[in-house]
Design a protein around this motif. Sequence first.
Motif, PDB file in Angstrom:
ATOM      1  N   UNK A   1       0.845  -1.202   0.000  1.00 25.49           N
ATOM      2  CA  UNK A   1       0.000   0.000   0.000  1.00 25.49           C
ATOM      3  C   UNK A   1       0.879   1.251   0.000  1.00 25.49           C
ATOM      4  N   UNK A   2       2.028   1.105   0.650  1.00 28.50           N
ATOM      5  CA  UNK A   2       2.967   2.238   0.712  1.00 28.50           C
ATOM      6  C   UNK A   2       3.570   2.608  -0.638  1.00 28.50           C
ATOM      7  N   UNK A   3       3.431   1.713  -1.647  1.00 28.91           N
ATOM      8  CA  UNK A   3       4.013   2.012  -2.964  1.00 28.91           C
ATOM      9  C   UNK A   3       3.022   2.747  -3.875  1.00 28.91           C
ATOM     10  N   UNK A   4       1.825   3.041  -3.356  1.00 27.87           N
ATOM     11  CA  UNK A   4       0.783   3.667  -4.194  1.00 27.87           C
ATOM     12  C   UNK A   4       1.314   4.931  -4.882  1.00 27.87           C
ATOM     13  N   UNK A   5       1.995   5.772  -4.100  1.00 29.11           N
ATOM     14  CA  UNK A   5       2.477   7.034  -4.678  1.00 29.11           C
ATOM     15  C   UNK A   5       3.464   6.762  -5.828  1.00 29.11           C
ATOM     16  N   UNK A   6       4.324   5.739  -5.651  1.00 32.42           N
ATOM     17  CA  UNK A   6       5.278   5.403  -6.729  1.00 32.42           C
ATOM     18  C   UNK A   6       4.549   4.997  -7.997  1.00 32.42           C
ATOM     19  N   UNK A   7       3.383   4.355  -7.818  1.00 36.10           N
ATOM     20  CA  UNK A   7       2.592   3.933  -8.985  1.00 36.10           C
ATOM     21  C   UNK A   7       1.729   5.079  -9.507  1.00 36.10           C
ATOM     22  N   UNK A   8       1.811   6.186  -8.832  1.00 37.01           N
ATOM     23  CA  UNK A   8       0.998   7.365  -9.173  1.00 37.01           C
ATOM     24  C   UNK A   8      -0.502   7.084  -9.110  1.00 37.01           C
ATOM     25  N   UNK A   9      -0.864   6.361  -8.039  1.00 39.07           N
ATOM     26  CA  UNK A   9      -2.287   6.163  -7.762  1.00 39.07           C
ATOM     27  C   UNK A   9      -2.538   6.594  -6.318  1.00 39.07           C
ATOM     28  N   UNK A  10      -3.781   6.854  -6.018  1.00 39.13           N
ATOM     29  CA  UNK A  10      -4.144   7.065  -4.615  1.00 39.13           C
ATOM     30  C   UNK A  10      -5.246   6.057  -4.289  1.00 39.13           C
ATOM     31  N   UNK A  11      -5.368   5.711  -3.036  1.00 39.00           N
ATOM     32  CA  UNK A  11      -6.390   4.728  -2.671  1.00 39.00           C
ATOM     33  C   UNK A  11      -7.001   5.104  -1.334  1.00 39.00           C
ATOM     34  N   UNK A  12      -8.157   4.496  -1.095  1.00 43.03           N
ATOM     35  CA  UNK A  12      -8.834   4.682   0.180  1.00 43.03           C
ATOM     36  C   UNK A  12      -9.367   3.311   0.577  1.00 43.03           C
ATOM     37  N   UNK A  13      -9.221   2.938   1.860  1.00 42.32           N
ATOM     38  CA  UNK A  13      -9.837   1.681   2.318  1.00 42.32           C
ATOM     39  C   UNK A  13     -11.286   2.016   2.634  1.00 42.32           C
ATOM     40  N   UNK A  14     -12.208   1.480   1.823  1.00 43.89           N
ATOM     41  CA  UNK A  14     -13.606   1.872   1.989  1.00 43.89           C
ATOM     42  C   UNK A  14     -14.423   0.832   2.759  1.00 43.89           C
ATOM     43  N   UNK A  15     -13.842  -0.346   2.977  1.00 38.25           N
ATOM     44  CA  UNK A  15     -14.581  -1.389   3.693  1.00 38.25           C
ATOM     45  C   UNK A  15     -13.588  -2.418   4.220  1.00 38.25           C
ATOM     46  N   UNK A  16     -13.921  -3.052   5.363  1.00 40.32           N
ATOM     47  CA  UNK A  16     -13.117  -4.171   5.871  1.00 40.32           C
ATOM     48  C   UNK A  16     -11.974  -3.723   6.760  1.00 40.32           C
ATOM     49  N   UNK A  17     -11.067  -4.637   7.020  1.00 42.81           N
ATOM     50  CA  UNK A  17      -9.942  -4.335   7.896  1.00 42.81           C
ATOM     51  C   UNK A  17      -9.102  -5.569   8.138  1.00 42.81           C
ATOM     52  N   UNK A  18      -8.184  -5.453   9.092  1.00 39.92           N
ATOM     53  CA  UNK A  18      -7.312  -6.583   9.423  1.00 39.92           C
ATOM     54  C   UNK A  18      -7.748  -7.166  10.759  1.00 39.92           C
ATOM     55  N   UNK A  19      -7.596  -8.454  10.917  1.00 39.38           N
ATOM     56  CA  UNK A  19      -7.976  -9.079  12.179  1.00 39.38           C
ATOM     57  C   UNK A  19      -7.077 -10.282  12.451  1.00 39.38           C
ATOM     58  N   UNK A  20      -7.317 -10.956  13.585  1.00 37.02           N
ATOM     59  CA  UNK A  20      -6.472 -12.110  13.913  1.00 37.02           C
ATOM     60  C   UNK A  20      -7.318 -13.326  14.271  1.00 37.02           C
ATOM     61  N   UNK A  21      -6.760 -14.518  14.023  1.00 35.86           N
ATOM     62  CA  UNK A  21      -7.341 -15.744  14.559  1.00 35.86           C
ATOM     63  C   UNK A  21      -6.417 -16.172  15.698  1.00 35.86           C
ATOM     64  N   UNK A  22      -6.679 -17.354  16.257  1.00 36.76           N
ATOM     65  CA  UNK A  22      -5.858 -17.870  17.358  1.00 36.76           C
ATOM     66  C   UNK A  22      -4.370 -17.817  16.994  1.00 36.76           C
ATOM     67  N   UNK A  23      -4.058 -18.147  15.722  1.00 38.07           N
ATOM     68  CA  UNK A  23      -2.650 -18.313  15.386  1.00 38.07           C
ATOM     69  C   UNK A  23      -2.108 -17.335  14.357  1.00 38.07           C
ATOM     70  N   UNK A  24      -2.949 -16.527  13.723  1.00 37.53           N
ATOM     71  CA  UNK A  24      -2.416 -15.701  12.648  1.00 37.53           C
ATOM     72  C   UNK A  24      -3.310 -14.504  12.376  1.00 37.53           C
ATOM     73  N   UNK A  25      -2.856 -13.668  11.455  1.00 31.05           N
ATOM     74  CA  UNK A  25      -3.672 -12.507  11.096  1.00 31.05           C
ATOM     75  C   UNK A  25      -4.186 -12.681   9.672  1.00 31.05           C
ATOM     76  N   UNK A  26      -5.235 -11.976   9.338  1.00 34.37           N
ATOM     77  CA  UNK A  26      -5.807 -12.044   7.999  1.00 34.37           C
ATOM     78  C   UNK A  26      -6.525 -10.727   7.748  1.00 34.37           C
ATOM     79  N   UNK A  27      -6.905 -10.518   6.527  1.00 32.97           N
ATOM     80  CA  UNK A  27      -7.601  -9.264   6.259  1.00 32.97           C
ATOM     81  C   UNK A  27      -8.449  -9.347   5.015  1.00 32.97           C
ATOM     82  N   UNK A  28      -9.491  -8.571   4.989  1.00 35.51           N
ATOM     83  CA  UNK A  28     -10.347  -8.456   3.817  1.00 35.51           C
ATOM     84  C   UNK A  28     -10.589  -6.966   3.619  1.00 35.51           C
ATOM     85  N   UNK A  29      -9.893  -6.410   2.683  1.00 33.59           N
ATOM     86  CA  UNK A  29      -9.968  -4.968   2.499  1.00 33.59           C
ATOM     87  C   UNK A  29     -10.639  -4.652   1.175  1.00 33.59           C
TER      88      UNK A  29
END
Length: 357
Positions: A300-328
Amino acid sequence: MTQAAPHHAGEPTPEADTTDKLIEFRNVSRVFGKGSSAVTAVDEVSFSVDRGEVFGVIGFSGAGKSTLIRMINGLEKPTTGTVTVLGQEVSRLSEMKLPKLRARIGMVFQQFNLFTSRNVAGNVAYPLKVAGWSRADREERVAELLEFVGLADKARHYPEQLSGGQKQRVGIARALAVKPDILLADESTSALDPSTTTEVLRLLRRANEELGITIVAITHEMEVIRSIADRVAVMDSGRIVEMGTAHELFSDPEDGEGSFVSTALKDRPDAEDLARIRSTSDGRLVTVSLADSAGVGEVLGTAANHQVSFEIVHGGLSTTKSSSYGLLTLSIDGEHAAVESFISELRGVGQVKEVQA
Ligand SMILES: Nc1ncnc2c1ncn2[C@@H]1O[C@H](COP(=O)(O)OP(=O)(O)OP(=O)(O)O)[C@@H](O)[C@H]1O
């Protein structure tokens, strides 16, 4: 599975319990009623639970979860198929042997099911008394258990003097009393508020990790699965429609209208969300499923290098017992080619799907 030959008709020897599969369902169905009013509560279900696992069963109300869990301790019998627990086929056990198997299976209930006329120590001591433990051994074990569940100072209190979370901790201490191999948790946190739920889930997790107890938890609450389950079966209309590790299920849930996990996670924007998103942003919409949230920040940090901008409009990051996952869900703005190249970079960290608005 490996199983010693039965020593007499239909009753496997206790020595058969040498396997790591503590519970095994093979093509199990349970039908209630007959003819046109017959209800298939459990429909051709097969799965197994290994020693030391926390196995979650989740689904909408009426999916068949209670019927399924009740077959593990013989409270229900399969109409067809076999249920093998601790090396013994449950429905073939005699009236004499079934209580012996049940003594190795603790159960925690949604409504706690404590004896209101007994105090906390009395409730926890009850199964020990039934199992024939001496008074001195009972007292020692009760003290140990109350210490484990953090209620040592409440031994002489009665259930009505306790909060819901404390009552459930007594329920767990009682279920663990005779050192069972398996703990069945039937909607164990459904009657509790969110912070008490966390406290009870933490305790179940400790029982699994510190005492090595195998847990089968049935629930309609995603939070229970997310925080304690190693593997999960999703039930719908009596069938297991999805099964996998908690991480697989959360990071890549089955798409589609009515999928329990997608609905419960609300992982993708629905029509109402899309209308709201569209009223404020006209970028290209994509959903990124992250099996592991590591790396996404960098991309996501490379967006500016690609000359795009973005916004997270839905979802997020979360964790299970053993790991993290996300649906953005991202709304990406920029020249077509720039957006394409940013999306291909995102494909390196997750599964990308276009959202049709
Ligand atoms: N003893 C019974 N007699 C007739 N039908 C039953 C019986 N027990 C369960 N059923 C039916 O079987 C289906 C599955 O019920 P079950 O209680 O196992 O589902 P569940 O997923 O545990 O639901 P809930 O979370 O609401 O308890 C339902 O349609 C239910 O009405």
